[in-house]
Design an enzyme around this catalytic site. Structure first.
Site, mmCIF file in Angstrom:
data_model
loop_
_atom_site.group_PDB
_atom_site.id
_atom_site.type_symbol
_atom_site.label_atom_id
_atom_site.label_comp_id
_atom_site.label_asym_id
_atom_site.label_seq_id
_atom_site.Cartn_x
_atom_site.Cartn_y
_atom_site.Cartn_z
ATOM 1 N N LYS A 257 0.864 -1.203 0.000
ATOM 2 C CA LYS A 257 0.000 0.000 0.000
ATOM 3 C C LYS A 257 0.893 1.245 0.000
ATOM 4 O O LYS A 257 0.603 2.225 -0.676
ATOM 5 C CB LYS A 257 -0.928 -0.020 1.219
ATOM 6 C CG LYS A 257 -2.053 1.013 1.176
ATOM 7 C CD LYS A 257 -1.693 2.372 1.735
ATOM 8 C CE LYS A 257 -2.855 3.339 1.710
ATOM 9 N NZ LYS A 257 -2.478 4.700 2.159
ATOM 10 N N HIS A 371 3.067 12.478 10.336
ATOM 11 C CA HIS A 371 1.696 12.633 9.857
ATOM 12 C C HIS A 371 0.938 13.717 10.612
ATOM 13 O O HIS A 371 0.037 14.332 10.081
ATOM 14 C CB HIS A 371 0.933 11.321 10.064
ATOM 15 C CG HIS A 371 0.910 10.444 8.852
ATOM 16 N ND1 HIS A 371 -0.153 10.380 8.011
ATOM 17 C CD2 HIS A 371 1.833 9.616 8.327
ATOM 18 C CE1 HIS A 371 0.102 9.541 7.030
ATOM 19 N NE2 HIS A 371 1.309 9.057 7.204
#
Ligand code: NAD
Length: 418
Positions: A257, A371
């Site tokens: 991914k 993040h």
């Protein structure tokens, strides 16, 4: 031209557009397309029942040198950190020569399923006896492709044992050159089916391209400075993270991914079919019978980290939306691509580097700290922050190390009330 521009990320959107436009000789019209996206009339001509369009941010990954060429790689994604991660990790390869790619060509497979055959081996032999006639028939359907050196080059016949019968499946092996090729291959497969039925005395049902484009394999390789990645311990952790993914499908799915975070963003920016590339990538990852890592990571004798990526990449620079979507056209011009193979190389380079960025973060501080700043930015916008208030909210959240939505909402409201 250089893709290594110090503080590129600190520029304003306008400054970045100006810089990229100058480096890539974009026209005013192309710059306008970057800013305003897809016109509704064009959207209406592309798909059905149009009522609008959903925009996704388009950024460029910096610090890429691919096969010796400096290149900014446009990426379209809604996910924070993806473009920054690619740009950061690419720096660790830049000084060691960058990323190198190769391609097995631009060949696709079309499948024709033939049922109700009593003698599958006999039918297989008969199909090969008519090989030249089949190839000629298909190529007559696409003189443009043939003139460019493409078209059907060969056929294969697979006998597929199913619960009910042995199916005869004809593969058209088609060089689709600078096109992704699905329409071209499907047209040929449909048109040649009556001939296949006459030859085999069987019944043709499915006639469609295979997205497992194992004759369109792209490979990317990069050597990365261990020092720039944070030292030998982190590099060793990255190697063991790869070994984990290669041995365990639960980990491999997330590992790949991460690769696709880069690949899909670059495929989308170029106006290509993201689903076709994703289906091909995952099918290829499972080609040994177990779902495995698309990348490999090793330490070489010099103590640098060496990464490779290998996957099918069916992307074009003609056909589909590549030549109709104004932003895709500008994206191809920014990369200065001259062929589908060159484009596939850039996309693979992003995939490799994106994988390294996630593995590096996971092997060191974890991915959340990187993040959170961007996540806070999204939350601030969700809470109603606009303009410079967004950055002030993020700054305060970072200082407080508190990224809960309710706290971000409080900060936003108090700053908006000032
Ligand atoms: P296309 O038919 O629009 O363009 C290909 C054609 O362009 C070729 O057949 C050729 O005649 C011509 N051409 C002109 N210059 C060329 C060059 N330099 N190289 C090669 N061909 C050239 O598009 P396509 O690439 O055949 O099909 C892509 C589209 O098919 C995508 O939009 C994809 O989403 C869609 N699609 C995908 C699938 C799938 O992946 N399973 C199935 C159906 C449709």
């Amino acid at each position: 031209m250089t893709s290594r521009i110090k503080g590129f990320y600190l520029l304003s959107v306008e400054e970045r557009i100006k810089l990229i436009a100058e480096q890539s000789n974009l026209t005013n019209e192309e710059v306008e397309a970057l800013k305003s996206g897809l016109p509704l009339e064009l959207a209406d001509a592309m798909v059905e029942n149009v009522i609008g369009h959903i925009s996704v941010p388009l950024g460029v990954a910096a610090n890429f040198k691919v096969n010796g060429k400096e290149v900014f790689i446009p990426m379209a994604t809604e996910e924070p950190s993806v473009i920054a991660a690619a740009s950061n990790a690419a720096r660790a390869a830049y000084e060691l020569g960058g990323i190198f790619t190769s391609s097995s060509g631009t060949v696709m497979r079309g499948q024709i399923q033939v049922l109700n055959i009593g003698d599958p081996h006999g039918a297989r032999a008969k199909i090969f006896e008519h090989k030249d006639e089949i190839i000629e028939h298909c190529n007559a359907k696409d003189p443009t492709l043939v003139k460019l050196g493409g078209g059907v080059k060969d056929i294969e016949v697979h006998l597929i044992d199913t619960a009910k019968e042995t199916m005869v499946v004809v593969h058209l092996i088609v060089d689709t050159k600078d096109a992704m090729g699905a329409n071209a291959v499907n047209t040929m497969a449909e048109s040649v089916s009556p001939l296949i039925e006459r030859i085999t005395n069987g019944r043709v049902v499915l006639r469609i391209i295979s997205n497992l484009a194992d004759k369109r394999i792209v490979r990317a390789r990069g050597e990365f400075s261990t020092d720039m990645l944070g030292g030998m311990e982190i590099a060793k952790n990255i190697v063991s993270a790869y070994e984990f993914a290669d041995a365990d499908p639960y980990r491999a799915a997330t590992h790949n991914k991460g690769v696709m975070n880069g690949i899909t963003a670059a495929v989308l920016a170029s106006g290509n079919d993201t689903r076709a590339v994703e289906a091909g990538a995952h099918a290829y990852a499972a080609r040994t019978g177990r779902y495995r890592s698309l990348t490999t990571w090793e330490l070489n004798k010099e103590g640098n980290l060496v990464g490779t990526l290998e996957l099918p990449l069916a992307v074009g620079i003609v056909g589909g939306a590549t030549k109709t979507h104004p932003v895709a056209k500008a994206a191809l011009k920014i990369m200065g691509v001259q062929s589908a193979e060159e484009l596939a190389g850039y996309i693979a380079a992003v995939g490799l580097v994106e994988n390294l960025a996630s593995l590096r973060a996971l092997s060191a501080e974890g991915i959340q700290s990187g993040h959170m700043r961007l996540h806070a930015k999204n939350l601030a916008v969700m809470a109603g922050a606009t303009g410079d208030i967004i950055d002030r909210v993020v700054q305060q959240a970072v200082e407080e190390k508190d990224f809960r939505y309710d706290r971000i909402l409080e900060i936003t409201n108090s700053l908006r009330g000032e």
